[in-house]
Design an enzyme around this catalytic site. Structure first.
Site, PDB file in Angstrom:
ATOM      1  N   HIS B  78       0.849  -1.199   0.000  1.00  0.00           N
ATOM      2  CA  HIS B  78       0.000   0.000   0.000  1.00  0.00           C
ATOM      3  C   HIS B  78       0.883   1.248   0.000  1.00  0.00           C
ATOM      4  CE1 HIS B  78      -2.808   3.109   1.167  1.00  0.00           C
ATOM      5  NE2 HIS B  78      -2.132   3.313   2.287  1.00  0.00           N
ATOM      6  N   ASP B 107       7.787  22.361 -25.878  1.00  0.00           N
ATOM      7  CA  ASP B 107       7.807  21.033 -25.254  1.00  0.00           C
ATOM      8  C   ASP B 107       8.847  21.046 -24.159  1.00  0.00           C
ATOM      9  OD1 ASP B 107       8.022  17.988 -24.940  1.00  0.00           O
ATOM     10  OD2 ASP B 107       6.461  18.201 -26.454  1.00  0.00           O
ATOM     11  N   TRP B 143       7.656   0.078   3.666  1.00  0.00           N
ATOM     12  CA  TRP B 143       8.268   0.792   2.543  1.00  0.00           C
ATOM     13  C   TRP B 143       9.663   1.297   2.903  1.00  0.00           C
ATOM     14  CZ3 TRP B 143       9.703   5.903   1.246  1.00  0.00           C
ATOM     15  CH2 TRP B 143       9.566   6.844   2.278  1.00  0.00           C
ATOM     16  N   SER B 173      13.748   6.445 -13.551  1.00  0.00           N
ATOM     17  CA  SER B 173      12.683   7.289 -14.100  1.00  0.00           C
ATOM     18  C   SER B 173      12.657   8.647 -13.416  1.00  0.00           C
ATOM     19  CB  SER B 173      11.344   6.573 -13.923  1.00  0.00           C
ATOM     20  OG  SER B 173      10.277   7.455 -14.089  1.00  0.00           O
ATOM     21  N   SER B 174      12.743   8.640 -12.075  1.00  0.00           N
ATOM     22  CA  SER B 174      12.663   9.902 -11.328  1.00  0.00           C
ATOM     23  C   SER B 174      13.840  10.807 -11.656  1.00  0.00           C
ATOM     24  CB  SER B 174      12.658   9.631  -9.827  1.00  0.00           C
ATOM     25  OG  SER B 174      11.534   8.907  -9.474  1.00  0.00           O
ATOM     26  N   HIS B 257      13.357  11.924   3.886  1.00  0.00           N
ATOM     27  CA  HIS B 257      12.688  13.168   4.239  1.00  0.00           C
ATOM     28  C   HIS B 257      12.544  14.125   3.061  1.00  0.00           C
ATOM     29  CE1 HIS B 257      10.289  15.111   7.135  1.00  0.00           C
ATOM     30  NE2 HIS B 257      10.680  16.233   6.558  1.00  0.00           N
ATOM     31  N   GLU B 259      12.066  13.160   0.249  1.00  0.00           N
ATOM     32  CA  GLU B 259      10.969  12.502  -0.462  1.00  0.00           C
ATOM     33  C   GLU B 259       9.617  13.026   0.021  1.00  0.00           C
ATOM     34  OE1 GLU B 259      10.659  10.506  -2.884  1.00  0.00           O
ATOM     35  OE2 GLU B 259       8.665   9.630  -2.642  1.00  0.00           O
ATOM     36  N   TYR B 261       8.986  15.982   0.982  1.00  0.00           N
ATOM     37  CA  TYR B 261       8.749  17.273   0.337  1.00  0.00           C
ATOM     38  C   TYR B 261       8.544  17.120  -1.163  1.00  0.00           C
ATOM     39  CZ  TYR B 261       9.795  18.944   4.889  1.00  0.00           C
ATOM     40  OH  TYR B 261       9.745  19.133   6.241  1.00  0.00           O
ATOM     41  N   SER B 272      -1.251  27.499  -4.902  1.00  0.00           N
ATOM     42  CA  SER B 272      -1.023  28.905  -5.243  1.00  0.00           C
ATOM     43  C   SER B 272      -1.671  29.289  -6.564  1.00  0.00           C
ATOM     44  CB  SER B 272       0.484  29.188  -5.304  1.00  0.00           C
ATOM     45  OG  SER B 272       1.049  28.982  -4.036  1.00  0.00           O
ATOM     46  N   HIS B 306      14.987  13.014  12.449  1.00  0.00           N
ATOM     47  CA  HIS B 306      13.811  13.081  13.323  1.00  0.00           C
ATOM     48  C   HIS B 306      12.918  11.856  13.134  1.00  0.00           C
ATOM     49  CE1 HIS B 306      11.445  15.592  10.129  1.00  0.00           C
ATOM     50  NE2 HIS B 306      11.171  14.332   9.997  1.00  0.00           N
ATOM     51  N   HIS B 307      13.248  11.025  12.142  1.00  0.00           N
ATOM     52  CA  HIS B 307      12.551   9.737  12.016  1.00  0.00           C
ATOM     53  C   HIS B 307      13.173   8.684  12.918  1.00  0.00           C
ATOM     54  CE1 HIS B 307      10.217  10.865   8.392  1.00  0.00           C
ATOM     55  NE2 HIS B 307      11.225  11.689   8.195  1.00  0.00           N
ATOM     56  N   THR B 332       6.674  27.026   6.100  1.00  0.00           N
ATOM     57  CA  THR B 332       5.370  26.437   5.829  1.00  0.00           C
ATOM     58  C   THR B 332       4.263  27.373   6.275  1.00  0.00           C
ATOM     59  OG1 THR B 332       6.441  24.334   6.309  1.00  0.00           O
ATOM     60  CG2 THR B 332       4.070  24.293   6.038  1.00  0.00           C
ATOM     61  N   LYS B 335       3.658  30.049   3.828  1.00  0.00           N
ATOM     62  CA  LYS B 335       2.841  29.633   2.685  1.00  0.00           C
ATOM     63  C   LYS B 335       1.354  29.650   3.046  1.00  0.00           C
ATOM     64  CE  LYS B 335       4.495  27.221  -0.464  1.00  0.00           C
ATOM     65  NZ  LYS B 335       5.193  28.283  -1.196  1.00  0.00           N
ATOM     66  N   ARG B 454       1.614   0.633  15.318  1.00  0.00           N
ATOM     67  CA  ARG B 454       1.286   0.525  13.906  1.00  0.00           C
ATOM     68  C   ARG B 454       1.924  -0.727  13.330  1.00  0.00           C
ATOM     69  NH1 ARG B 454       5.515   4.839  11.205  1.00  0.00           N
ATOM     70  NH2 ARG B 454       4.469   4.273   9.283  1.00  0.00           N
TER      71      ARG B 454
END
Lengths: 274, 535
Positions: B78, B107, B143, B173-174, B257, B259, B261, B272, B306-307, B332, B335, B454
């Site tokens: 998932h 293009d 994951w 790809s990324s 991390h 990732e 963002y 925006s 922080h993880h 943040t 924004k 979890r």
């Protein structure tokens, strides 16, 4: 057209269009991208089957390699052909920027290996090199380092000669670069063989061996790709497919070769000297 | 170089394919963008149904027709599918479609590389799904795939190895997509368009592409090491061989991390556009928004540990990473206030896109505030690995990214197809998603604070009521998803036609170039490339 009817917006429109028929600016379709993606998928699957001990069909491995190489070459040829009817300075600039950014991401992959090495050494291990690991012989790799650094210069001279219109000289310097690259690889191969045969130093006996073989091996893989690149450039020089305006492959191969060289200098320092 | 004298060869006759062959060989950024979006929608159904299996098991853990091993597979896949095959491709899809239009380009810089980036998604996706049919099923390690759980000893099947390989291939790809976006934005802007004249979605894509370019290779490197540990028995993360599993966590989150963002900055860009559009105002504080995006991008590389507050890092490191994480709240906040100011005093049109946009603000602010309290070490240690974290990450990823994607879909669908999505169905979709979302994820905060761990297929009996309540809420999200999918499929052919360039009538307040070409735009985008006057 619709673009003019909303001219309240900031942009004013160019009076003279560069091209009478705008549909000519739509990009051309191409089958190479999907074929290359397919090839990478087939090759990765074949690699996986071999690595996990399945009796993968040799045919599948071969098909994977062909499906990677043929679309890659076809793609490169298409780009070279397309550039002949586009602004050469502009296409050169965007290709160069794209290639440099790509090298940046390559550098980040190497960075993860360096980070692993330095963290284990300074943050985790009690002794370094770990007990049981051989003392690495540095004199032969040092010679290899010198040869690889020299090859960066010979390539630069080749590039310089080609821009100056001296094609024969450029070809000779390029050949010298290729030979130096091959000698470097041979030295690395000898070093590996020596460590394995006499010191019984393998990648699975400890973290030091894993790092040593992966970092030098991953770099060696890049040298191999770089050599393929150089051979392609030599072939294109031989066939007169490049000139003072169109020589992006010469420049890209130069960036790639310098990149491989610089990574090796760090590698040599971190693995052999530090 | 004396290029001026070089005679350019005449362009060859344009090739034209039709039907399937056209889609397989296209290099048109708009068609590729649409293929990304379709890919993402299809996988959203797969990933969503995986989540349904998780909730089904948790409705009553005594029903053992979903075995714990299968529950672990569903949980892992998932997350993997939603992150790598839904949210990331969806944002790349919008970026592909919109960035060249927004900067006045015909293009992307490398159209063929663009097609390659899309097709490079297919082999790893097939590999990922094929792993269900191997002995032992797909990956079960989550994951994040921490060793030693993901090592050969505890995950002996082929599933985990295929997972590593597929993620490495998705990385190609990324990275290629990131290179393409960066060059396109740097070199393909309309003549005279300065960096500070680019629409904010383009800025968001620019920052995201930098994060992809520098963070994804770290993941590729670390998974090469993990795969090598599994297959070749090297010692990178094996303590017995001198390796360190904690280092895996460091390297993984150094990617992980940024990732986060990568999955939210494009949604910021979308907001925006959407929020000021339906308040009929220009965006407030453009420069501040650009600096906020950029500083979030830079800070994103300095907060990874922080993880890992409970993984055994030093107190000094805990204080450092706690502080940098808290600092991210500042840009943040800039924004959020800018979005509010963009709507202030406007005449607000509550269209479906706007509802999703407003929903985004509410849910994302809750998720963001959760993030602030989680950055405080003692609180994080108390709720680490509980459902509080699940609530937090879904508030930012579903309430943030997915709500943003929905707003973008309702907003730009008329541009892409020349037809409007049904507002009536959109209204149903929004309320089902919004209420369903709060129904499912709000109670998880309570479960987390009460201590429900979890990623576990069982729970103590006192958690039964809330878990059943949450599982029922899944049905609302399912209904919303069905309505949305029907709306898309139906409206492509039968929606209200909007051939005019500016169906939302916003060109008098916002000057974004995509609303100045017909809907859908022609293959060459602009009959005449727009020229900006300096300043």
């Amino acid at each position: 057209m619709a673009t003019e009817s909303h001219s309240a917006a900031a942009p004013a429109h160019a009076a003279a269009a560069a091209h009478a028929d705008p549909s000519a600016h739509a990009p051309q379709p191409s089958a190479w991208p999907i074929l290359l993606a397919l090839g990478i998928g087939v090759f990765a699957t074949a690699f996986f089957l071999v690595a996990t001990g399945f009796n993968a069909l040799p045919l599948l491995v071969l098909a994977g390699i062909l499906l990677v190489l043929i679309p890659a070459l076809g793609w490169a040829t298409t780009i070279a052909a397309e550039r002949r009817h586009q602004d050469p300075n502009y296409t050169f600039a965007i290709l160069r920027r794209g290639f440099l950014y790509f090298l940046l991401s390559e550098g980040a992959i190497f960075g993860s290996f360096f980070a692993h090495n330095l963290y284990i050494r300074f943050g985790h291990a009690t002794t370094w090199p770990p007990l049981g690991a051989p003392r690495l012989e540095t004199s032969l790799p040092a010679i290899g380092t010198l040869l690889l650094v020299l090859s960066s210069f010979t390539y630069h001279w080749s590039h310089h000669a080609f821009i100056g219109g001296k094609r024969a000289l450029a070809k000779n310097w390029l050949l010298a670069t290729i030979i130096l690259g091959v000698v470097f690889l041979a030295i690395q191969g000898y070093d590996w063989g020596f460590l394995k045969a006499f010191d019984k130093f393998t990648y699975s006996q400890g973290v030091f061996g894993s790092q040593f073989y992966w970092m030098t091996g991953f770099h060696g893989l890049h040298v191999c790709v770089g050599l393929l690149f150089l051979v392609l450039v030599y072939w294109r020089m031989e066939r007169g497919e490049m000139n003072q305006t169109y020589h992006f492959s010469l420049t890209a191969a130069e960036y790639y070769w310098h990149f491989v060289d610089i990574v090796w200098i760090f590698l040599f320092f971190v693995i052999y000297l530090l | 170089m004396s290029s001026a004298e070089v005679a350019l060869a005449a362009a060859p006759e344009a090739k034209h394919y039709t039907g399937l062959l056209d889609w397989l060989t296209t290099t048109d950024h708009k068609k590729i963008g649409l293929m990304y979006l379709i890919f993402s929608l299809v996988n959203a159904w797969v990933g969503g149904l995986f989540a349904g299996m998780v909730r089904l098991r948790l409705y009553d853990p005594n029903w053992n027709f979903i075995k714990p091993e299968f529950f672990n597979q569903m949980l892992t896949m998932h997350a993997t599918v939603m992150i790598f095959m839904v949210v990331m491709p969806a944002f790349v899809g919008f970026g592909n479609y919109l960035v060249p239009l927004m900067i006045g380009a015909r293009d992307m810089a490398f159209p063929k590389l663009n097609a390659f980036s899309f097709w490079m998604l297919i082999p790893p996706s097939l590999m990922m799904y094929a792993s269900f049919f191997t002995v032992g099923g797909s990956a079960q390690g989550g994951w994040w795939s921490y060793p030693p759980l993901s090592g050969a000893e505890f995950s002996p099947g082929a599933g985990e190895s295929l997972w590593c390989l597929a993620i490495i291939l998705l990385g190609i790809s990324s990275i290629m997509g990131a290179v393409n976006f960066l060059v396109t934005i740097a070199d393909m802007r309309a003549p005279g368009m300065g960096w500070m004249q680019m629409p904010l979605f383009v800025w968001a894509t620019e920052i995201t592409a930098w994060l992809l370019l520098l963070a994804v290779p770290i993941l590729s490197g670390v998974l090469v090491m993990l795969l090598s540990d599994r297959i070749f028995h090297t010692g990178f993360f094996q303590p017995g061989l001198g390796g360190d599993p904690l280092l895996y966590q460091h390297l993984f989150w150094f990617f992980g991390h940024p990732e986060v963002y990568i999955m939210i900055l494009p949604a910021f860009g979308i907001m925006s556009h959407v929020l000021p559009a339906f308040a009929h105002k220009p965006v407030f504080g453009y420069k501040g928004m650009v600096y906020a995006l950029a500083s979030i991008g830079v800070l994103g590389f300095m907060v990874w540990a922080h993880h890992m507050f409970t993984s055994g890092i030093s107190p000094e490191a805990q204080i450092f990473f706690s502080t940098t994480s808290l600092i991210i709240a500042v840009p943040t906040g800039v924004k959020v206030y800018s979005w509010l100011a963009s709507m202030w005093g406007g005449t607000i049109d509550f269209s479906a896109a706007m509802k999703f946009g407003l929903g985004f603000i509410g849910l994302f602010v809750i998720g963001g505030l959760n993030g602030v309290v989680l950055a405080i070490v003692p609180f994080d240690i108390a709720v680490h690995n509980t459902y509080f974290i699940v609530a937090h990450l879904h508030f930012v990823l579903f309430g943030g990214s997915v709500m943003g994607l929905m707003a973008a879909t309702y907003f730009w669908f008329p541009k892409m197809t020349g037809r409007r999505l049904s507002e009536k169905l959109g209204n149903w979709h929004f309320w089902l998603f919004f209420i369903g979302f709060l129904w499912v994820f709000t109670p998880m905060h309570i479960l987390g604070i009460e201590g429900m761990p979890r990623r576990v297929a069982f729970y103590r009996p006192e958690f039964t009521d809330l878990n059943r309540f949450i599982s029922l809420g899944f049905l609302l999200l399912l209904a919303g998803g069905l309505i949305f999918t029907y709306n898309v499929i139906h409206s492509i052919r039968h929606g209200e036609p909007t051939p005019e360039p500016d169906p939302w009538k916003i060109n008098d307040v916002q000057q974004s170039l995509e609303w100045m070409v017909p809907s859908p735009p022609p293959a060459w985008n602009f009959d005449e490339v727009p020229v900006y006057e300096e300043g």
